[in-house]
Design a protein around this motif. Structure first.
Motif, short mmCIF file in Angstrom:
data_model
loop_
_atom_site.label_atom_id
_atom_site.label_comp_id
_atom_site.label_asym_id
_atom_site.label_seq_id
_atom_site.Cartn_x
_atom_site.Cartn_y
_atom_site.Cartn_z
N THR A 85 0.84 -1.20 0.00
CA THR A 85 0.00 0.00 0.00
C THR A 85 0.87 1.25 0.00
O THR A 85 1.82 1.35 0.78
N VAL A 86 0.54 2.18 -0.88
CA VAL A 86 1.25 3.47 -0.96
C VAL A 86 0.26 4.57 -0.63
O VAL A 86 -0.77 4.71 -1.29
N LEU A 87 0.55 5.34 0.40
CA LEU A 87 -0.28 6.48 0.79
C LEU A 87 0.38 7.76 0.32
O LEU A 87 1.47 8.11 0.78
N LEU A 88 -0.27 8.44 -0.61
CA LEU A 88 0.21 9.74 -1.08
C LEU A 88 -0.47 10.83 -0.26
O LEU A 88 -1.70 10.92 -0.24
N LYS A 89 0.31 11.66 0.38
CA LYS A 89 -0.21 12.63 1.33
C LYS A 89 -0.74 13.89 0.64
O LYS A 89 -0.29 14.26 -0.45
N ALA A 90 -1.69 14.52 1.30
CA ALA A 90 -2.28 15.76 0.79
C ALA A 90 -1.49 16.99 1.19
O ALA A 90 -1.73 18.09 0.68
N THR A 91 -0.54 16.82 2.10
CA THR A 91 0.26 17.94 2.61
C THR A 91 1.73 17.59 2.54
O THR A 91 2.11 16.42 2.40
N PRO A 134 -0.75 22.21 2.85
CA PRO A 134 -1.33 21.63 1.63
C PRO A 134 -0.40 21.83 0.44
O PRO A 134 0.10 22.93 0.22
N LEU A 135 -0.18 20.76 -0.31
CA LEU A 135 0.75 20.83 -1.44
C LEU A 135 0.43 19.70 -2.42
O LEU A 135 0.13 18.58 -2.01
N ALA A 136 0.49 20.01 -3.71
CA ALA A 136 0.25 19.01 -4.75
C ALA A 136 1.57 18.36 -5.17
O ALA A 136 2.65 18.96 -5.08
N PHE A 137 1.48 17.12 -5.64
CA PHE A 137 2.61 16.46 -6.28
C PHE A 137 2.79 17.09 -7.66
O PHE A 137 1.85 17.17 -8.44
N GLY A 186 -8.58 18.54 5.80
CA GLY A 186 -9.10 19.90 5.85
C GLY A 186 -9.65 20.38 4.52
O GLY A 186 -9.47 21.55 4.16
N GLY A 187 -10.27 19.49 3.78
CA GLY A 187 -10.82 19.85 2.48
C GLY A 187 -9.82 19.75 1.34
O GLY A 187 -10.20 19.92 0.18
N MET A 188 -8.55 19.50 1.63
CA MET A 188 -7.51 19.36 0.61
C MET A 188 -7.30 17.89 0.31
O MET A 188 -6.92 17.12 1.20
N ARG A 189 -7.56 17.49 -0.93
CA ARG A 189 -7.35 16.10 -1.34
C ARG A 189 -5.95 15.94 -1.94
O ARG A 189 -5.40 16.88 -2.54
N SER A 208 -7.04 5.00 -5.76
CA SER A 208 -8.25 5.54 -5.13
C SER A 208 -7.95 6.81 -4.36
O SER A 208 -6.85 7.02 -3.85
N GLY A 209 -8.95 7.68 -4.29
CA GLY A 209 -8.89 8.87 -3.44
C GLY A 209 -7.92 9.93 -3.88
O GLY A 209 -7.47 10.74 -3.05
N LEU A 210 -7.58 9.99 -5.18
CA LEU A 210 -6.65 11.00 -5.68
C LEU A 210 -7.39 12.04 -6.51
O LEU A 210 -8.44 11.76 -7.10
N LYS A 211 -6.80 13.22 -6.60
CA LYS A 211 -7.28 14.25 -7.50
C LYS A 211 -6.20 14.49 -8.56
O LYS A 211 -5.04 14.72 -8.22
N PHE A 212 -6.59 14.41 -9.83
CA PHE A 212 -5.69 14.70 -10.94
C PHE A 212 -6.10 16.04 -11.54
O PHE A 212 -7.22 16.19 -12.02
#
Length: 230
Positions: free
Chosen positions: A51-57, A63-66, A93-96, A116-120
């Motif tokens: 499992t790989v968890l990509l963080k929202a911050t 808050p920061l995007a990849f 906090g509302g940041m995906r 799953s659970g990512l925003k592109f």
């Protein structure tokens, strides 16, 4: 803007994606906002499987995007998935968890895996391309601001989730595409979810696709929320 929703939940089968591989703690990846470091860090984590968890911050909670680079050939890139891995994001906090830019940010070549659970946000052509799989689940992602690819024939292309292979046997197992939101596809050839030539058990449910005005006005005969071909 034209909105197309699909609900084929009667055939939805949620597969178990290699549970033994996921028994270890997840590999956590924080965004740095720097390209190509973010791509390299995500690829290294994916290569470990599990499992790989990509963080929202970032690592200190901002808050920061990849950053996957520009939405252009050679200026942006993506990761290759060839193994059993579950890639997931989070909502803080509302940041995906967000993957920004890139040229086809996620390409699946093999393995049993899930995203799953990512925003592109703002990829070129489309964010997820599946060319080979022993079972893949694409669930609960947000896709928006896809940058059209221009072709010499005079049309532009935007896809949300694209599944294709010259050999149907390359894509097998259970293919689940559910609960994704795909917004404002602006190409004259615009497909929210396209599935071509597969040997998989396919379940598509509860996705929402919004075609942009250009696709609705000029390319409606070539555009659709879902296209199942061959």
């Amino acid at each position: 803007m034209k909105t197309i929703s699909s609900a084929l939940s009667a055939i939805l089968v949620m597969a178990s994606f290699a549970p033994n591989a996921y028994s270890k703690p997840p590999t956590v990846v924080y965004p740095t906002g720097v390209f190509p470091a973010d791509v390299q860090n995500v690829q290294a984590a994916i290569n470990q499987g599990g499992t790989v968890l990509l963080k929202a911050t970032d690592s200190v909670g901002h808050p920061l995007a990849f950053n996957f680079g520009a939405a252009a050939p050679f200026l942006g890139s993506g990761v290759n998935i060839v193994n059993d891995v579950s890639i997931t994001g989070e909502l803080v906090g509302g940041m995906r968890t967000t993957i920004s830019g890139g040229d086809r940010p996620f390409i699946v070549f093999a393995g049993k895996n899930s995203v799953s659970g990512l925003k592109f946000d703002g990829p070129l052509k489309g964010p997820i391309l599946i060319l080979g799989s022993a079972g893949t689940s694409i669930v609960g992602n947000e896709i928006e601001n896809i940058v059209p690819a221009h072709f010499s024939a005079g049309f532009t292309l935007t896809d949300g989730i694209d599944v294709t292979s010259p050999n149907p046997a390359n894509i097998s197992g259970d293919l689940v595409i559910a609960g994704n939101t795909i917004r404002d596809l602006t190409g004259t050839f615009a497909i929210g979810i396209q599935v071509d030539s597969v040997a998989a058990n396919v379940a598509i449910s509860n996705n929402t696709v919004q075609l942009g005005q250009l696709a609705s006005d000029l390319g409606l005969n070539q555009s659709a929320g879902i296209a199942i071909v061959r």
